[in-house]
Write a protein that holds these residues in place. Structure first.
Motif, PDB file in Angstrom:
ATOM      1  N   ALA A  39       6.302 -10.365  12.035  1.00 27.10           N
ATOM      2  CA  ALA A  39       7.307  -9.293  12.055  1.00 27.10           C
ATOM      3  C   ALA A  39       6.868  -8.130  12.940  1.00 27.10           C
ATOM      4  N   LEU A  40       5.559  -7.941  13.076  1.00 27.35           N
ATOM      5  CA  LEU A  40       5.059  -6.847  13.912  1.00 27.35           C
ATOM      6  C   LEU A  40       5.368  -7.086  15.386  1.00 27.35           C
ATOM      7  N   TYR A  41       5.447  -8.362  15.766  1.00 27.49           N
ATOM      8  CA  TYR A  41       5.603  -8.674  17.183  1.00 27.49           C
ATOM      9  C   TYR A  41       7.038  -8.467  17.679  1.00 27.49           C
ATOM     10  N   TRP A  42       7.962  -8.141  16.780  1.00 26.59           N
ATOM     11  CA  TRP A  42       9.279  -7.715  17.218  1.00 26.59           C
ATOM     12  C   TRP A  42       9.195  -6.327  17.852  1.00 26.59           C
ATOM     13  N   HIS A  43       8.157  -5.570  17.469  1.00 26.56           N
ATOM     14  CA  HIS A  43       8.006  -4.191  17.933  1.00 26.56           C
ATOM     15  C   HIS A  43       6.863  -4.034  18.946  1.00 26.56           C
ATOM     16  N   PHE A  44       5.815  -4.850  18.802  1.00 31.05           N
ATOM     17  CA  PHE A  44       4.650  -4.795  19.698  1.00 31.05           C
ATOM     18  C   PHE A  44       4.262  -6.226  20.037  1.00 31.05           C
ATOM     19  N   ARG A  45       4.223  -6.537  21.323  1.00 34.13           N
ATOM     20  CA  ARG A  45       4.063  -7.936  21.724  1.00 34.13           C
ATOM     21  C   ARG A  45       2.697  -8.502  21.373  1.00 34.13           C
ATOM     22  N   ASN A  46       1.701  -7.636  21.200  1.00 31.50           N
ATOM     23  CA  ASN A  46       0.364  -8.086  20.814  1.00 31.50           C
ATOM     24  C   ASN A  46      -0.431  -6.880  20.299  1.00 31.50           C
ATOM     25  N   LYS A  47      -1.659  -7.119  19.897  1.00 26.99           N
ATOM     26  CA  LYS A  47      -2.465  -6.027  19.343  1.00 26.99           C
ATOM     27  C   LYS A  47      -2.757  -4.966  20.396  1.00 26.99           C
ATOM     28  N   ARG A  48      -2.961  -5.375  21.651  1.00 25.20           N
ATOM     29  CA  ARG A  48      -3.231  -4.395  22.708  1.00 25.20           C
ATOM     30  C   ARG A  48      -2.067  -3.413  22.844  1.00 25.20           C
ATOM     31  N   ALA A  53       0.184   2.043  21.857  1.00 25.37           N
ATOM     32  CA  ALA A  53       1.193   2.890  21.213  1.00 25.37           C
ATOM     33  C   ALA A  53       0.554   3.834  20.200  1.00 25.37           C
ATOM     34  N   MET A  54      -0.453   3.362  19.473  1.00 30.38           N
ATOM     35  CA  MET A  54      -1.165   4.223  18.536  1.00 30.38           C
ATOM     36  C   MET A  54      -1.833   5.381  19.268  1.00 30.38           C
ATOM     37  N   ASN A  55      -2.423   5.083  20.421  1.00 28.75           N
ATOM     38  CA  ASN A  55      -3.058   6.141  21.208  1.00 28.75           C
ATOM     39  C   ASN A  55      -2.032   7.166  21.682  1.00 28.75           C
ATOM     40  N   SER A  56      -0.904   6.683  22.180  1.00 27.67           N
ATOM     41  CA  SER A  56       0.144   7.606  22.635  1.00 27.67           C
ATOM     42  C   SER A  56       0.631   8.484  21.492  1.00 27.67           C
ATOM     43  N   GLU A  57       0.763   7.894  20.303  1.00 32.90           N
ATOM     44  CA  GLU A  57       1.230   8.657  19.149  1.00 32.90           C
ATOM     45  C   GLU A  57       0.182   9.674  18.710  1.00 32.90           C
ATOM     46  N   LEU A  58      -1.087   9.284  18.737  1.00 35.41           N
ATOM     47  CA  LEU A  58      -2.165  10.214  18.395  1.00 35.41           C
ATOM     48  C   LEU A  58      -2.126  11.436  19.311  1.00 35.41           C
ATOM     49  N   LEU A  59      -2.006  11.204  20.610  1.00 33.42           N
ATOM     50  CA  LEU A  59      -1.987  12.310  21.564  1.00 33.42           C
ATOM     51  C   LEU A  59      -0.712  13.141  21.417  1.00 33.42           C
ATOM     52  N   ARG A  60       0.406  12.487  21.161  1.00 31.97           N
ATOM     53  CA  ARG A  60       1.654  13.229  20.991  1.00 31.97           C
ATOM     54  C   ARG A  60       1.557  14.209  19.825  1.00 31.97           C
ATOM     55  N   ARG A  61       0.886  13.783  18.766  1.00 31.84           N
ATOM     56  CA  ARG A  61       0.787  14.614  17.573  1.00 31.84           C
ATOM     57  C   ARG A  61      -0.258  15.719  17.703  1.00 31.84           C
ATOM     58  N   ALA A  62      -1.367  15.430  18.340  1.00 31.61           N
ATOM     59  CA  ALA A  62      -2.527  16.328  18.235  1.00 31.61           C
ATOM     60  C   ALA A  62      -2.943  17.005  19.534  1.00 31.61           C
ATOM     61  N   HIS A  63      -2.510  16.512  20.681  1.00 29.14           N
ATOM     62  CA  HIS A  63      -2.929  17.084  21.972  1.00 29.14           C
ATOM     63  C   HIS A  63      -1.918  18.170  22.352  1.00 29.14           C
ATOM     64  N   LYS A  64      -2.234  19.424  22.048  1.00 33.07           N
ATOM     65  CA  LYS A  64      -1.270  20.516  22.133  1.00 33.07           C
ATOM     66  C   LYS A  64      -1.317  21.304  23.443  1.00 33.07           C
ATOM     67  N   ARG A  65      -2.320  21.083  24.287  1.00 27.35           N
ATOM     68  CA  ARG A  65      -2.461  21.902  25.515  1.00 27.35           C
ATOM     69  C   ARG A  65      -2.418  21.000  26.733  1.00 27.35           C
ATOM     70  N   ALA A 100     -10.108   4.571  24.499  1.00 26.50           N
ATOM     71  CA  ALA A 100     -10.799   3.893  25.598  1.00 26.50           C
ATOM     72  C   ALA A 100     -10.138   2.551  25.907  1.00 26.50           C
ATOM     73  N   GLY A 101      -9.802   2.350  27.160  1.00 27.79           N
ATOM     74  CA  GLY A 101      -9.223   1.085  27.587  1.00 27.79           C
ATOM     75  C   GLY A 101      -7.719   0.997  27.442  1.00 27.79           C
ATOM     76  N   THR A 102      -7.080   2.053  26.918  1.00 27.49           N
ATOM     77  CA  THR A 102      -5.629   2.000  26.781  1.00 27.49           C
ATOM     78  C   THR A 102      -4.954   2.246  28.120  1.00 27.49           C
ATOM     79  N   GLU A 103      -3.742   1.782  28.224  1.00 28.05           N
ATOM     80  CA  GLU A 103      -2.923   2.025  29.410  1.00 28.05           C
ATOM     81  C   GLU A 103      -1.801   2.984  29.031  1.00 28.05           C
ATOM     82  N   PRO A 104      -1.499   3.967  29.885  1.00 34.49           N
ATOM     83  CA  PRO A 104      -0.409   4.883  29.552  1.00 34.49           C
ATOM     84  C   PRO A 104       0.931   4.171  29.545  1.00 34.49           C
ATOM     85  N   ASP A 105       1.764   4.570  28.621  1.00 32.45           N
ATOM     86  CA  ASP A 105       3.133   4.076  28.602  1.00 32.45           C
ATOM     87  C   ASP A 105       3.864   4.646  29.816  1.00 32.45           C
TER      88      ASP A 105
END
Length: 228
Positions: A39-48, A53-65, A100-105
């Motif tokens: 069911a997860l793969y309907w939203h994310f094609r694989n763990k990478r 997406a987790m990294n992008s969400e982390l930065l969206r929430r906490a990277h304020k400057r 580390a190792g993530t690709e920007p959306d």
């Protein structure tokens, strides 16, 4: 519970805090959500893709400057940007390892362009601005990796190391200064060294007669995404 990207990412980030990167898996995440793993793969094609997406969400929430304040110099902006990035990575367990190792959306590229434009607008050539942004970003990730990798007995090991260095005056003085400063101040010192070095290089180029970077009109600067 409706399974959508927001719910999955919220649960995944909470699971990261709980178990860390080594034990984070799509199987465990599916169990926590009460669904079958496919069911997860309907939203994310694989763990990478999930980690990106987790990294992008982390930065969206906490990277304020991510962008400079009005009339802020490029040096001050880059210092504050690096500090904010570090705080964001430290906000989650293994945050630096996640990044580390993530690709920007593709949707993140507008913000990268806006950051680059902000530095270029303040007189830094585009290629040198990008090099400096990358260098500061990698330095920040490395610092946080070291901080978050500290073993449980780190304090005892530091005390043993300091005791061994006591008979070596240069090391003893350097270690004492390092311990007294702490990770926040040491991080700032490293950022200052990189920015001051970049500034000195730019001044040298200008003194040699190279044309300074053209300043762009603010109206041409890309607008940041609404989530920034």
């Amino acid at each position: 519970m409706k399974l959508d990207r927001e719910v999955i990412l919220e649960t995944a980030l909470g699971l990261l805090d709980e178990v860390g990167m080594d034990k984070l898996s799509t199987r465990l995440l599916a169990e926590r959500l009460g669904v079958q793993q496919p069911a997860l793969y309907w939203h994310f094609r694989n763990k990478r893709a999930l980690l990106d997406a987790m990294n992008s969400e982390l930065l969206r929430r906490a990277h304020k400057r991510q962008l400079p304040l009005p009339d802020e110099s490029w040096e001050t902006f880059l210092r504050e940007n690096a500090r904010s990035f570090r705080r964001a990575l430290l906000a989650r367990r293994d945050g630096a390892r996640l990044h580390a190792g993530t690709e920007p959306d593709p949707g993140d590229l507008e913000m990268v362009e806006a950051q680059l434009a902000a530095v270029v607008d303040r007189g830094v050539p585009a290629t040198q601005a990008m090099t400096l942004l990358i260098a500061l970003g990698r330095y920040t990730v490395g610092c946080v990796l070291e901080e978050q990798a500290a073993p449980p007995d780190a304090e005892a090991r530091q005390q043993a190391l300091d005791a061994s260095a006591a008979s070596r005056p240069l090391l003893a003085e350097a270690f004492a200064s390092y311990r007294e400063a702490g990770p926040d101040a040491m991080f700032d010192i490293g950022v200052d060294l990189m920015i001051e070095g970049a500034k000195a290089r730019l001044e040298k180029i200008e003194a040699a007669g190279a044309s300074p970077a053209p300043r762009r009109k603010s109206s041409r600067r890309p607008s940041p995404p609404s989530s920034a």
